[in-house]
Design a protein around this motif. Structure first.
Motif, short mmCIF file in Angstrom:
data_model
loop_
_atom_site.label_atom_id
_atom_site.label_comp_id
_atom_site.label_asym_id
_atom_site.label_seq_id
_atom_site.Cartn_x
_atom_site.Cartn_y
_atom_site.Cartn_z
N PRO A 1 0.75 -1.39 -0.08
CA PRO A 1 -0.06 0.01 0.01
C PRO A 1 0.64 1.29 -0.04
O PRO A 1 2.20 1.38 0.60
CB PRO A 1 -0.73 0.10 1.54
CG PRO A 1 0.37 -1.29 1.85
CD PRO A 1 1.06 -2.54 1.24
N PHE A 2 0.41 1.95 -0.86
CA PHE A 2 1.43 3.86 -0.61
C PHE A 2 1.50 4.53 0.28
O PHE A 2 0.01 3.94 1.35
CB PHE A 2 0.41 4.60 -2.11
CG PHE A 2 0.87 4.21 -3.12
CD1 PHE A 2 1.24 3.23 -3.53
CD2 PHE A 2 -0.78 4.20 -4.59
CE1 PHE A 2 1.75 2.75 -5.03
CE2 PHE A 2 -0.70 3.90 -5.22
CZ PHE A 2 0.86 2.91 -5.59
N PRO A 3 2.32 4.86 0.80
CA PRO A 3 1.79 5.19 2.59
C PRO A 3 1.17 6.72 2.01
O PRO A 3 1.34 7.88 3.14
CB PRO A 3 3.39 5.96 2.91
CG PRO A 3 4.12 6.36 1.05
CD PRO A 3 3.20 5.11 0.66
N LYS A 4 0.15 5.98 2.17
CA LYS A 4 -1.30 7.85 1.96
C LYS A 4 -2.75 6.80 2.54
O LYS A 4 -2.42 5.04 2.90
CB LYS A 4 -2.00 7.70 0.63
CG LYS A 4 -0.66 7.44 -0.34
CD LYS A 4 -0.59 8.20 -1.99
CE LYS A 4 0.01 9.07 -2.98
NZ LYS A 4 -0.33 10.42 -3.45
#
Lengths: 292, 535, 443
Positions: free
Chosen positions: A136-139
């Motif tokens: 997962p993107f760090p968002k």
């Protein structure tokens, strides 16, 4: 003769596993019906004479493989046999690696994806990918899902995007768990949830094909079971190609199986046929656990 | 080839050679020989012990008690270290202490009237005492006797004419090429003579103690050499303490900076109120403090214009270097082929290795005039020394710094994130701007802060290109000055050390140290946290 | 054409999207591709900018600096008249040093240019062709070989800075006579001398050997080179043993606790403290407290050693960490003590890394200017220092001093000195690269 015996002893074990899950049993049944009527599923992806080189080293040797639409095809084989390399050819992910060279043709719905005029970005929008380790993107969870639709401009309004995010999460079976924390970080989820988030992220761009590169290898058995269920549900709408290390998983989720060994496709066919009555000796050795 | 050297230089070469050869022969070689001898004595004793035991071994005693615990060279090293180390430590401590102690003793013999003089005058007197003391070496017996006579003369006691006038003494020294700052008063001469005798006494004491201690330690250590003596452990413990000492120096340096600068800063604030410094908006030190000290007005030392100049120029520098450095790093790590990388990376490294004075010179002779002329063409009035010039050149200097730091940080972002984004059909630039850079943001912020700290502490570029006008204005085309420029200005002028004009440099240095320290600590902390996140 | 066709086909195949979305996507795709191109262009532009600055910097310095390596000189038949050089006939060197050599030089020049002019003004113009430093040049010849006294010898003497500038093209012949530093009459003489081969540009050894001077033609880097040399030696002698020892302790012995954490953070911060602050430390501690001589290269060396220390410690720790743990285990396995393992096995293997780090530290130290200004190494030093205790300058400080001088001739000297400095740093860096290549990973 000996080999047959072993296969026979393997088969009840497989059955037993399948019994645990009714759904899986149905899968197999359905796969069998597919077998009965092959014309029902048309071919989505065709590959002809795919060779792949990493620098001087050849990784794939003349792969010819057809992948049918709206079904799960699993690629099995020992480590380093080229199954992931082949998978990465389908969405041209190998382009990212500088020293990698691909020859041969892969066609999706009859269009060559290595055509120089083809836009690789557009291709990848049509072919989603789920990776070995959840990434997962760090968002926030919401932004993770909305990432694809946003860059491709799939939606016009905020409401539309919200709807798309929700439907993707619902399809990935994650909605109930995360609906109250959509603004929370995607990296804060558990491993299995993260992988389902990545699947939801892939679904959100409405791809036709989803490639999965050992999606459960970093997960515990319970999370794996959830993902496998999910794969089975997705099959109705998407063409899925999955690379897996686990033969049981291949047997549980896929309708077709291709066995890779030393950069070549040794055998491919209906999953039930590969597992119960392999034609090639190597396949037999592999599925009976003699090597790999 | 030798013809190109002048007579002075040629003479110097032979002088230097003889100086260093005799220096080596008298100060280096004898101690080395003595230490070597002691080492071999220890080694030899251990070998002899082993040999004697070897005879006994045949008669069959327990093997454990027979062999040496450590090999003979360790016994030698043990003996040498134990013999001399304590004496060397005491000798060094004495040498460090003797200067201040003797100075204190000499000062206590000076008349009370000297103690009431102002600090600058007292410094002058003690410097004259030092010069006279050094000059005593060049005097012959007769001249020395004359001097002693002069030293005993006391104006108050015997009203008779002085046996030797101070002027005459000064002349005497001048003939020997020793220039005194003022005519030596009798008490100065007497202090110099006393100082000399104290020093002689101290030197004798020092050496005697050294020899006695060495001999005593040698005897004890020699008799302690036994078969089972753990000589290796002893030597290793001493070496380990040396290693510890070395790492303490790093700490001591930091505290040395802090305390020395703090000490002088406190001196400064005893003369100039801190509010004048910290909240003052005008920088106008009055020169010639010694003359105008009486009215209590020492000029204005407003820190704010300097801080403003520093920050403004640093901002311009970052404005130039951050985009260029960051884009260069992105292109090199994400796009460039190996060929371009193999050219661009060393090129940026060269840029990073150029000393700042070279950048300063470039700003002074090339870029400053260029900006001025270019401004004139478009009708802008640009000073050759300006915020723009200094900031721009500093920006060039920081490009490689930013790009190499960001390169490391961008490479630390896991490849799986890039693949995840590319797999969704984003272009490379979308992947970079929407996934990689946000993921790398904390690290990049740290990198920019480190660069800012460098810009704030940079000296030579601003000294040559920013100007010396301490003002508060927004015009980038006009000159401004920085903290570092003023530190250099205040300390390279001809000011007395105790004056506020000089001491203010330490207050500025302390402010600079604290600002950059805070930036560095915080930046290094977030960079470290960032790295741990992806490890 | 065909390419577009294919693209169209592909778009039409996006079965899961509505026609509206498909149209939007393909429209958007063009924009995205343009954005991608733009982004790549920014990246290339950034790299190009960086390289361009490098090229501009070097071309500026080299184009300004190369004339400094040449010096215009005039060959004159100098009559070493014993009456002037050594009236007493003792051949005493101290006396020989003090003779009026300027007069001898001028006489020789007058003879060369057809007699001593009657007019005082003309005479001045004529002898202004010679540098004020020519007396030293003749003196050096005489002192080196006193048997020449009484003979007439041809000697190359420095021309005046303005003449030098004219020959190097820095002064334009075509400007108005009144505003030109070299007057019409002087031009005439110069042309005559050049035509007869008596005036020419020669390699300027003086740039490397002369001490400080107020005239550019006799100013050199002699004192600065000696000062820099002393400081390098001091840095090597202090920073390497202390730095390596500290790194060894921190990496191999120190327990991992709060104290070592603080030391670690402290060393990293020390590496980022502005250099000028180290200069203040040197001034306050080494000069004011310990009483070491101001302007001496000993203080400079100490300050630079402290500055280099963190660099060496960080590099050494990295080099130690890079030694494979299997070597450690192998040494322990044969019964070596920890100290023996480190000194016999690990340190030799880490050596190239340590050397590279050290050279990088030295390169930083050699180029450092600001702290040396603080400790008074900006002095005008004419005597060559024999020990580190005597006043000296350093190469970058000399550049700073020349850069701030008003005379025209100093600009080329500054650039020339910069070239010398950069060449020195280049050699050091090349040595680092060579060492790294030679000793890299032999196990």
């Amino acid at each position: 003769m000996v080999a047959t015996h072993i296969v026979e002893s393997e088969a009840p074990m497989l059955d037993k596993k399948l019994d645990v899950n009714d759904q899986d049993a149905n899968n197999l049944a359905e796969a069998e019906t597919t077998n009965v009527d092959p014309a029902k599923k048309s071919t989505k992806i065709t590959s002809e004479d795919i060779d792949v080189y990493y620098g001087e080293k050849q990784a794939l040797f003349g792969i010819n493989l057809d992948i049918p639409e709206n079904s799960v095809t699993s690629l099995i084989g020992p480590s380093g046999c080229g199954k992931s390399t082949y998978l990465r050819c389908i969405n041209r992910m190998n382009d990212v690696i500088d020293i990698c060279r691909v020859s041969g043709t892969i066609k999706i719905d009859g269009n060559d994806i290595y055509d120089p005029s083809l836009d690789v970005v557009e291709l990848r929008a049509r072919i989603g990918m789920v990776f070995q380790k959840p990434n997962p993107f760090p968002k926030s969870i919401y932004d993770n899902i909305a990432y694809g639709p946003r860059i491709h401009g799939l939606t016009e309004s905020k409401d539309e995007l919200d709807e798309l995010v929700e439907s993707s999460l619902v399809k990935a079976g994650l909605w109930k768990e995360v609906k109250d924390r959509l603004a929370g970080p995607g990296t804060g989820l558990s491993g299995g949830q993260q992988q389902r988030l990545c699947i939801a992220r892939a679904i959100a761009t409405k791809p036709e094909v989803i490639l999965m590169d050992e999606p459960c290898s970093a997960l515990d058995p319970i999370a794996t079971a959830t993902i496998e269920e999910l794969i089975d549900e997705l099959r109705t709408n998407y063409t899925i190609v999955i690379v897996t290390h686990s033969m049981q998983q291949a047997a549980r989720v896929s309708q077709r199986t291709a066995f890779f060994h030393l950069g070549k496709v040794i055998e491919e066919g209906e999953t039930t046929q590969i597992f119960t009555n392999p034609q090639n000796e190597k396949t037999q050795d592999y599925i009976t656990g003699r090597f790999g | 080839m030798l013809k190109v050297f002048s007579v002075e230089l040629r003479g110097k070469v032979s002088e230097v050679l003889s100086l260093y050869v005799t220096g080596f022969l008298t100060y280096i070689l004898p101690p080395v020989i003595v230490i070597g001898i002691v080492y071999f004595i220890g080694k030899w004793k251990a070998q002899r012990l082993l040999k004697n035991q070897g005879v006994a071994k045949n008669t069959g005693t327990a093997a454990n008690a027979l062999s040496l615990h450590s090999r003979p060279p360790y016994h030698g090293a043990f003996l040498a270290l134990v013999s001399f180390l304590p004496a060397v430590i005491v000798f060094c401590a004495w040498s460090i202490a003797e200067g201040p102690v003797i100075k204190g003793m000499v000062n206590s013999t000076l008349p009370a009237s000297v103690g009431e003089l102002e600090a600058g005058k007292q410094d002058l007197i003690s410097s004259v005492i030092g010069t006279v003391e050094n000059g005593l070496k060049k005097l012959d017996q007769k001249e020395l006797a004359l001097l002693e006579q002069a030293a005993q003369y006391d104006k108050e006691v015997n009203k008779a004419a002085a046996p030797v006038e101070p002027e005459a003494i000064r002349k005497l020294f001048e003939d020997k090429n020793i220039i005194l700052a003022e005519n030596p008063e009798p008490y100065v001469l007497s202090a110099a003579l006393k100082s000399r005798s104290f020093t002689q006494f101290s030197t004798y004491g020092k050496y005697t103690l050294f020899v006695l201690m060495s001999i005593a330690a040698f005897m004890i250590a020699y008799s302690s050499i036994k078969l089972r003596l753990r000589a290796r452990n002893g030597v290793e413990t001493i070496v380990k303490w040396f290693l510890i000492l070395a790492s303490i120096i790093a700490i001591v340096t930091t505290f040395g900076i802090l305390f020395s600068v703090l000490f002088e800063t406190i001196n400064f604030f005893q003369i100039i109120p801190p509010s004048n410094f910290f909240f003052g908006t005008v920088w106008d030190p009055r020169f010639g403090w010694g003359a105008t000290g009486g009215d209590g007005n020492f000029g204005q030392y407003g820190f704010l214009p300097l801080l403003w100049g520093t920050l403004y120029i640093s901002f311009v520098a970052l404005f130039v270097s951050v985009p260029v450095g960051l884009f260069a790093a992105i292109y090199m790590s994400e796009y460039a082929g190996s060929k371009l990388r193999s050219i661009a990376k060393p090129a940026l490294e060269i840029l990073a290795g150029i000393p700042t004075i070279v950048y300063g010179f470039f700003a002074l002779v090339t870029l400053g005039p260029f900006f001025r002329d270019a401004g004139a063409v478009v009708g802008l009035e640009i000073n050759a020394s300006s915020v723009l010039t200094a900031g721009f050149v500093m920006g060039i200097m920081l490009i490689p710094f930013i790009s190499s730091l960001s390169d490391d940080i961008i490479n630390a972002v896991p490849q799986s994130l890039r693949e995840g984004s590319l797999g969704l059909g984003s272009t490379k630039s979308e992947t970079i701007t929407k996934v990689v850079l946000p993921a790398a943001l904390p690290g990049l912020v740290g990198a920019v802060m480190l660069a800012a700290s460098r810009a704030i502490g940079e000296t030579m570029i601003v000294v040559l290109a920013a100007g010396i006008a301490a003002k508060l204005h927004m015009n980038p085309f006009d000159a401004l000055t920085t903290i570092t420029v003023k530190i250099v200005n205040q300390l390279t002028g001809d000011h007395e050390f105790g004056s506020p004009e000089t001491l203010v440099a330490f207050a500025l240095g302390l402010s600079l140290f604290i600002i950059t320290l805070m930036l560095n600590v915080y930046a290094l902390y977030i960079v470290r946290k960032y790295r741990e996140q992806y490890d | 054409m065909e390419a577009q066709e294919v693209q169209k086909n592909m778009s039409n195949d996006l079965s899961t999207h509505s026609a509206e979305v498909k149209r939007r996507m393909s429209k958007r795709l063009k924009k995205r591709q343009a954005a991608e191109k733009r982004f790549q262009f920014y990246g290339m532009a950034a790299i190009f900018t960086g390289m361009m600055f490098l090229v501009i910097l070097f071309t500026t310095i080299i184009s300004k600096g190369w004339p400094a390596f040449l010096q215009t000189s005039i060959q004159l038949n100098v009559n070493l008249d014993p009456e002037i050089v050594d009236p007493s006939g003792e051949r005493n060197v101290d006396k020989l040093m003090q003779a009026n050599y300027t007069k001898i030089a001028r006489t020789a020049l007058y003879a060369e240019l057809g007699g001593k002019p009657k007019n005082r003004k003309t005479r001045k113009l004529m002898y202004k062709l010679l540098s004020r430093g020519v007396d030293v040049q003749i003196r050096d010849v005489v002192v080196a070989d006193p048997s020449l006294i009484g003979k007439t010898v041809p000697i190359w003497l420095y021309a005046h800075g303005n003449v030098d500038a004219l020959l190097k093209g820095a002064i334009d012949r075509n400007t108005e006579n009144s505003s030109r530093l070299v007057k019409d009459q002087q031009l005439e003489w110069i042309d005559k001398l050049v035509a007869s081969g008596k005036m020419a540009k020669q390699f300027n050894w003086g740039l490397f050997t002369h001490p400080a001077s107020s005239q550019p033609e006799t100013a050199g880097l002699g004192v600065a080179l000696i000062g820099t040399f002393f400081m390098i030696i001091i840095v090597l002698l202090l920073a390497i043993p202390i730095g390596v020892a500290a790194a060894l302790y921190l990496e191999e012995f120190a327990p991992k606790n709060r104290v070592t954490d603080i030391i670690e953070v402290n060393i990293n911060n020390l590496a980022a403290v502005p250099s000028i602050v180290f200069g203040l430390l040197g001034l306050a501690v080494f000069i004011n407290f310990m009483g070491l001589p101001r302007s001496g290269s000993i203080v400079g060396g100490l300050v630079l050693a402290l500055m280099t220390l963190p660099t060496i410690i960080i590099a050494t720790r990295a080099a130690l960490r890079a030694v494979s743990p299997s070597i450690r285990e192998g040494a322990y396995g044969v019964g070596a003590s920890k100290m023996q393992t480190i000194f016999h096995h690990i340190l030799p293997l880490a050596f190239p890394g340590i050397m590279t780090g050290t050279i990088i530290g030295i390169v930083q130290a050699v180029g450092e200017t600001a702290p040396l200004l603080m400790i008074g190494m900006v002095a005008f030093v004419q005597d060559f220092p024999t020990t580190p205790m005597e006043p000296a300058t350093a190469l970058p400080v000399q550049i700073f001093m020349w850069a701030t001088s008003a005379e025209r001739g100093f600009v080329e000297r500054t650039a020339g000195a910069t070239m010398v400095l950069l060449a020195g740093l280049f050699v050091l860096n090349a040595a680092a690269v060579y060492l790294r290549r030679k000793y890299e990973r032999k196990w």
